[in-house]
Write an enzyme that holds these catalytic residues in place. Structure first.
Site, short mmCIF file in Angstrom:
data_model
loop_
_atom_site.label_atom_id
_atom_site.label_comp_id
_atom_site.label_asym_id
_atom_site.label_seq_id
_atom_site.Cartn_x
_atom_site.Cartn_y
_atom_site.Cartn_z
N ASP A 1 0.00 -5.78 3.36
CA ASP A 1 0.54 -4.64 4.10
C ASP A 1 0.12 -4.81 5.57
OD1 ASP A 1 1.57 -1.62 2.89
OD2 ASP A 1 1.05 -1.74 5.02
N TYR B 1 18.40 4.66 8.67
CA TYR B 1 17.77 4.07 7.48
C TYR B 1 18.84 3.53 6.52
CZ TYR B 1 15.34 4.09 2.94
OH TYR B 1 14.84 3.77 1.71
N LYS C 1 19.74 -0.35 5.19
CA LYS C 1 19.78 -0.73 3.78
C LYS C 1 21.10 -1.43 3.43
CE LYS C 1 15.77 0.20 2.53
NZ LYS C 1 14.92 -0.86 1.97
N ARG D 1 -1.08 -2.47 7.27
CA ARG D 1 -2.26 -1.63 7.49
C ARG D 1 -3.27 -1.86 6.37
NH1 ARG D 1 -1.12 3.72 4.46
NH2 ARG D 1 0.62 3.04 3.18
N LEU E 1 0.82 -1.22 0.00
CA LEU E 1 0.00 0.00 0.00
C LEU E 1 0.85 1.27 0.00
CD1 LEU E 1 -2.96 -0.96 2.36
CD2 LEU E 1 -2.64 -1.41 -0.08
N GLY E 2 2.17 1.11 -0.11
CA GLY E 2 3.06 2.27 -0.13
C GLY E 2 3.24 2.85 -1.53
P1 NAD Z 1 6.35 3.47 1.63
O1 NAD Z 1 6.70 4.02 2.95
O2 NAD Z 1 5.55 4.29 0.69
O3 NAD Z 1 5.59 2.08 1.82
C1 NAD Z 1 6.06 1.12 2.73
C2 NAD Z 1 4.87 0.29 3.15
O4 NAD Z 1 5.35 -0.66 4.12
C3 NAD Z 1 3.74 1.08 3.81
O5 NAD Z 1 2.52 0.88 3.13
C4 NAD Z 1 3.67 0.53 5.23
O6 NAD Z 1 2.36 0.43 5.74
C5 NAD Z 1 4.31 -0.85 5.05
N1 NAD Z 1 4.84 -1.39 6.30
C6 NAD Z 1 5.49 -0.76 7.30
N2 NAD Z 1 5.78 -1.63 8.29
C7 NAD Z 1 5.32 -2.84 7.89
C8 NAD Z 1 5.31 -4.13 8.47
N3 NAD Z 1 5.82 -4.36 9.68
N4 NAD Z 1 4.77 -5.15 7.76
C9 NAD Z 1 4.23 -4.94 6.54
N5 NAD Z 1 4.17 -3.73 5.95
C10 NAD Z 1 4.73 -2.70 6.62
O7 NAD Z 1 7.72 2.99 0.93
P2 NAD Z 1 8.04 2.87 -0.62
O8 NAD Z 1 8.45 4.20 -1.10
O9 NAD Z 1 6.98 2.14 -1.32
O10 NAD Z 1 9.38 1.99 -0.54
C11 NAD Z 1 9.41 0.59 -0.75
C12 NAD Z 1 10.86 0.12 -0.67
O11 NAD Z 1 11.66 0.85 -1.60
C13 NAD Z 1 11.51 0.33 0.70
O12 NAD Z 1 12.39 -0.73 0.94
C14 NAD Z 1 12.30 1.61 0.52
O13 NAD Z 1 13.40 1.66 1.39
C15 NAD Z 1 12.74 1.47 -0.92
N6 NAD Z 1 13.05 2.76 -1.53
C16 NAD Z 1 12.08 3.68 -1.81
C17 NAD Z 1 12.42 4.89 -2.39
C18 NAD Z 1 11.38 5.93 -2.73
O14 NAD Z 1 11.76 7.05 -3.12
N7 NAD Z 1 10.10 5.64 -2.60
C19 NAD Z 1 13.76 5.17 -2.70
C20 NAD Z 1 14.72 4.23 -2.36
C21 NAD Z 1 14.37 3.02 -1.81
N1 SER Z 2 13.36 8.09 -1.05
C1 SER Z 2 13.96 7.41 0.05
C2 SER Z 2 13.97 8.28 1.26
O1 SER Z 2 14.04 9.48 1.08
C3 SER Z 2 15.38 7.03 -0.28
O2 SER Z 2 15.56 5.72 0.05
O3 SER Z 2 13.93 7.78 2.34
#
Ligand code: NAD
Ligand code: SER
Length: 317
Positions: free
Chosen positions: A39, A146, A150, A41, A15-16
């Site tokens: 998820d 964070y 990673k 939530r 849901l993220g």
């Molecule tokens: P987000 O925060 O939008 O979504 C993360 C989701 O994880 C949320 O819906 C949350 O409810 C869920 N969550 C939290 N704790 C949980 C648990 N215990 N069990 C199950 N679900 C749980 O994050 P995103 O942007 O979709 O990122 C996804 C992945 O990509 C992560 O590993 C993040 O580190 C990585 N990432 C994202 C970005 C970015 O810009 N979005 C950049 C680099 C890396």
């Molecule tokens: N977009 C992510 C953050 O800002 C990078 O992993 O946390």
């Protein structure tokens, strides 16, 4: 434990921000019923909760994950559940528990059930000592909790491949810009928020300074990178499997604001850096993705102009 991998795909943290686009792409590719969104939530009126297969699942609950894998015949996990940088630095214990603990749950389940795993990393693995354009191989000394989680994730992914032969792969995503879902508590969220603010209010208070330059990417490129990496034959995946650098667009916050001003009449942006400036300053300006290019043919398609045009077009509609 089952030794026969199934056909279904489980997406954690669906849901993220990334899940919103990745689940749709996986359903388009593999069929609506093949992809289980999960998820911790539930969100009212979310398309994945209302339609298609959805389970409420915490990545900290290994027994529940085993049950889902067995009951739903899972063969691959896309592990997106995490706490991002801005939220994580406010609550480092939770960040470590979810990011490291959750990845252990997923990798252990994959080892026992013979699953494939996609586990993303981040440009946050780099610290202030990394070159401005960070190469694939360089010392990883992140200053954020964070970022440290990673780096640990990348090491675990590599270990499960080397020790147990679990087919694990990951990408060091840049900051991602998308329109379907809000960003989820990261430092790069300003690059998403600014579009909503421009169209809704005509003004944005940006929480990093104008000269802040970071590696960024439009979501369509990120989803394509993810699918291409997972489709690549095993023999083409090298030692970067824990987290491939992929380059998208490198722009400053002011360059982004200017590009929006050129297209949205009267838009203004004021720069008011807060605690997130420090996290942004610890990351590189750009990344060198020559290893991903060589190993599995990665090439980004979106530049700043195309991304801004598409974001404004999609959000206006
Ligand atoms: P987000 O925060 O939008 O979504 C993360 C989701 O994880 C949320 O819906 C949350 O409810 C869920 N969550 C939290 N704790 C949980 C648990 N215990 N069990 C199950 N679900 C749980 O994050 P995103 O942007 O979709 O990122 C996804 C992945 O990509 C992560 O590993 C993040 O580190 C990585 N990432 C994202 C970005 C970015 O810009 N979005 C950049 C680099 C890396
Ligand atoms: N977009 C992510 C953050 O800002 C990078 O992993 O946390």
């Amino acid at each position: 434990m089952s030794g026969t991998p199934g056909d279904s795909i489980l997406v954690t943290g669906a849901l993220g921000q990334i899940g919103r686009d990745l689940v749709e792409a996986l359903r388009d590719k593999h069929g609506q019923d093949s992809v289980i969104a999960s998820d911790v939530r539930e969100v009212e009126n979310h398309p994945f909760v209302e339609e298609g297969r959805f389970v409420r699942l915490s990545v900290l609950d290994g027994d529940a994950m085993d049950s889902v894998i067995e009951d739903e015949d899972v063969g691959t996990i896309y592990h997106l559940a995490a706490i991002l940088s801005a939220t994580g630095e406010q609550n480092p214990d939770l960040c470590e528990r979810v990011n490291v603990g959750g990845t252990i749950t997923v990798l252990e389940a994959a080892r026992r059930h013979d699953l494939r795993v996609y586990s993303p990393s981040s440009i946050a693995v780099f610290g202030p000592d990394a070159p401005a354009t960070a190469p694939q191989i360089t010392p990883l000394n992140p200053t954020t909790t964070y970022g440290k989680t990673k780096v640990t994730g990348e090491v675990m992914v590599m270990n499960y491949w080397k020790q147990y032969g679990v087919d694990t792969r990951g990408i060091r995503y840049p900051g991602l810009v998308s329109w379907k879902s809000p960003a989820g508590g990261g430092t790069t969220d300003y690059a998403v928020e600014i579009f909503h603010a421009a169209l809704n209010k005509g003004h944005y208070d940006c929480f990093v300074g104008p000269e802040t330059r970071l590696p960024m990417m439009y979501m369509d490129d990120a989803i394509r990178a993810t699918l291409e990496l997972m489709d690549a034959p095993t023999e083409s995946i090298g030692d970067a499997r824990g987290g491939y650098n992929v380059s998208g667009i490198s722009f400053t916050a002011k360059e982004l604001a200017d590009a929006i001003s050129e297209r949205v009449d009267g838009f203004t942006c004021e720069f008011k850096p807060d605690h997130r400036q420090e996290y942004a300053d610890s990351w590189p300006d750009a990344v060198d993705d020559s290893v991903a290019k060589d190993d599995w043919g990665w090439k980004a398609e979106y530049d700043l102009t195309r991304m801004v045009d598409e974001m404004l077009d999609r959000l206006s509609n």
